[in-house]
Design a protein around this motif. Sequence first.
Motif, PDB file in Angstrom:
ATOM      1  N   MET A  47       0.848  -1.202   0.000  1.00 15.10           N
ATOM      2  CA  MET A  47       0.000   0.000   0.000  1.00 15.10           C
ATOM      3  C   MET A  47       0.884   1.252   0.000  1.00 15.10           C
ATOM      4  O   MET A  47       1.837   1.348   0.762  1.00 15.10           O
ATOM      5  CB  MET A  47      -0.920   0.003   1.228  1.00 15.10           C
ATOM      6  N   GLU A  59      -1.952   6.314   0.512  1.00 17.98           N
ATOM      7  CA  GLU A  59      -3.207   5.631   0.785  1.00 17.98           C
ATOM      8  C   GLU A  59      -3.330   5.213   2.248  1.00 17.98           C
ATOM      9  O   GLU A  59      -4.335   4.621   2.641  1.00 17.98           O
ATOM     10  CB  GLU A  59      -3.317   4.391  -0.112  1.00 17.98           C
ATOM     11  N   GLY A 102      -6.239   7.159   3.774  1.00 18.62           N
ATOM     12  CA  GLY A 102      -7.446   7.236   2.957  1.00 18.62           C
ATOM     13  C   GLY A 102      -7.972   8.659   2.856  1.00 18.62           C
ATOM     14  O   GLY A 102      -7.853   9.450   3.802  1.00 18.62           O
ATOM     15  N   SER A 107      -5.147  15.998   0.799  1.00 17.17           N
ATOM     16  CA  SER A 107      -5.274  14.550   0.881  1.00 17.17           C
ATOM     17  C   SER A 107      -3.897  13.948   1.105  1.00 17.17           C
ATOM     18  O   SER A 107      -2.880  14.623   0.959  1.00 17.17           O
ATOM     19  CB  SER A 107      -5.884  13.999  -0.413  1.00 17.17           C
ATOM     20  N   THR A 123      -7.594   8.727  -2.435  1.00 18.20           N
ATOM     21  CA  THR A 123      -7.679   7.320  -2.823  1.00 18.20           C
ATOM     22  C   THR A 123      -8.912   7.043  -3.679  1.00 18.20           C
ATOM     23  O   THR A 123      -8.945   6.051  -4.398  1.00 18.20           O
ATOM     24  CB  THR A 123      -7.721   6.422  -1.571  1.00 18.20           C
ATOM     25  N   ASP A 161     -14.889   3.045  -2.712  1.00 18.56           N
ATOM     26  CA  ASP A 161     -13.528   3.086  -2.168  1.00 18.56           C
ATOM     27  C   ASP A 161     -13.584   2.774  -0.680  1.00 18.56           C
ATOM     28  O   ASP A 161     -14.212   3.505   0.089  1.00 18.56           O
ATOM     29  CB  ASP A 161     -12.908   4.469  -2.400  1.00 18.56           C
ATOM     30  N   LEU A 191     -11.292   2.961   1.528  1.00 15.60           N
ATOM     31  CA  LEU A 191     -10.390   3.749   2.375  1.00 15.60           C
ATOM     32  C   LEU A 191     -10.913   5.160   2.653  1.00 15.60           C
ATOM     33  O   LEU A 191     -10.246   5.939   3.337  1.00 15.60           O
ATOM     34  CB  LEU A 191      -9.004   3.840   1.719  1.00 15.60           C
ATOM     35  N   SER A 192     -12.063   5.499   2.113  1.00  7.61           N
ATOM     36  CA  SER A 192     -12.659   6.816   2.373  1.00  7.61           C
ATOM     37  C   SER A 192     -14.158   6.640   2.589  1.00  7.61           C
ATOM     38  O   SER A 192     -14.722   5.595   2.271  1.00  7.61           O
ATOM     39  CB  SER A 192     -12.395   7.779   1.205  1.00  7.61           C
TER      40      SER A 192
END
Length: 223
Positions: free
Chosen positions: A1, A5, A8, A54, A140, A177, A179-180
Motif C-alpha cells: 500500500m 493511501e 485514505g 489529501s 484514494t 472506495d 479507504l474513504s
Amino acid sequence: MSIFEYNGSALIAMVGKNCFAIASDRRLGVQLQTIATDFQRIYKVHDRLFLGLSGLATDAQTLYQRLVFRHKLYQLREERDMKPETFANLVSAILYEKRFGPYFCQPVIAGLGDEDKPFICTMDSIGAKELAKDFVVAGTASESLYGACESMFKEGMEPEELFETVSQALLSSVDRDCLSGWGGHVYVVRENTDVRCIFKHDHSDMILLRSIKYIEKELNMLL
C-alpha cells in the motif's frame, strides 16, 4: 500500500457560475482500520480561498501550519489577502523545496479571484500544478471521482445545483472506495459568502441535505 493511501481520503473541487464548491470525506483510517469519522481535510485560508489536503494526515497538518504562517507574513507585508493564483504558487514552491524528502500530500486549492472568477487547481507531492476549468480531484477515491464528475458536471451551475452535483459525486465515489467515506464536508463559496454542510453516514442510512434552501428551511422550522 502506498504511503498516500495510508489514511485514505477523497477530495473534490468544482466550479460554477461565479462560485465554487470544495468537498471531502470525513474518514481517518490506518489502512483498513477506521480511527475517526469526523476528520477535517478542508481548511479556510481566508473568506475567498480554501485548501484541501489529501494523503498522509500528519504531513497534511504540518504543511497546513507552514502555509498559515507564510500567508500571515504575506498579510503583514502586503496588507491584503493572497489571490488564489499566488497561493497556488506558494504551495507549489514549498512542496518543491522539500522534493528530496517530500510531504506525502496532494493539495487541492479553490478560490475566487478578480471579478469573482473561480480558480481551482491540484498538484502532486513535489508541486507540479494541474490547472482546470471544471473540476479537480485527489485522494484514494480519485478514479471514481473522475468518472462521477465527468458524468455530472456542466458549465454555469448556480450554487444550489453545484452543491447537489458535488455532494452526489462525492457520495457515489466513496461508496466505491473502502479507504474513504463516512459522509463528507461540503463548502459552497460565492462572493464573500460561504455555506458549509456536513452529511453523515452510519452504515444503515445516508443523510444528504439536498440544497442550501432546504437547509435554511429546516433551520427556520427548528427555530
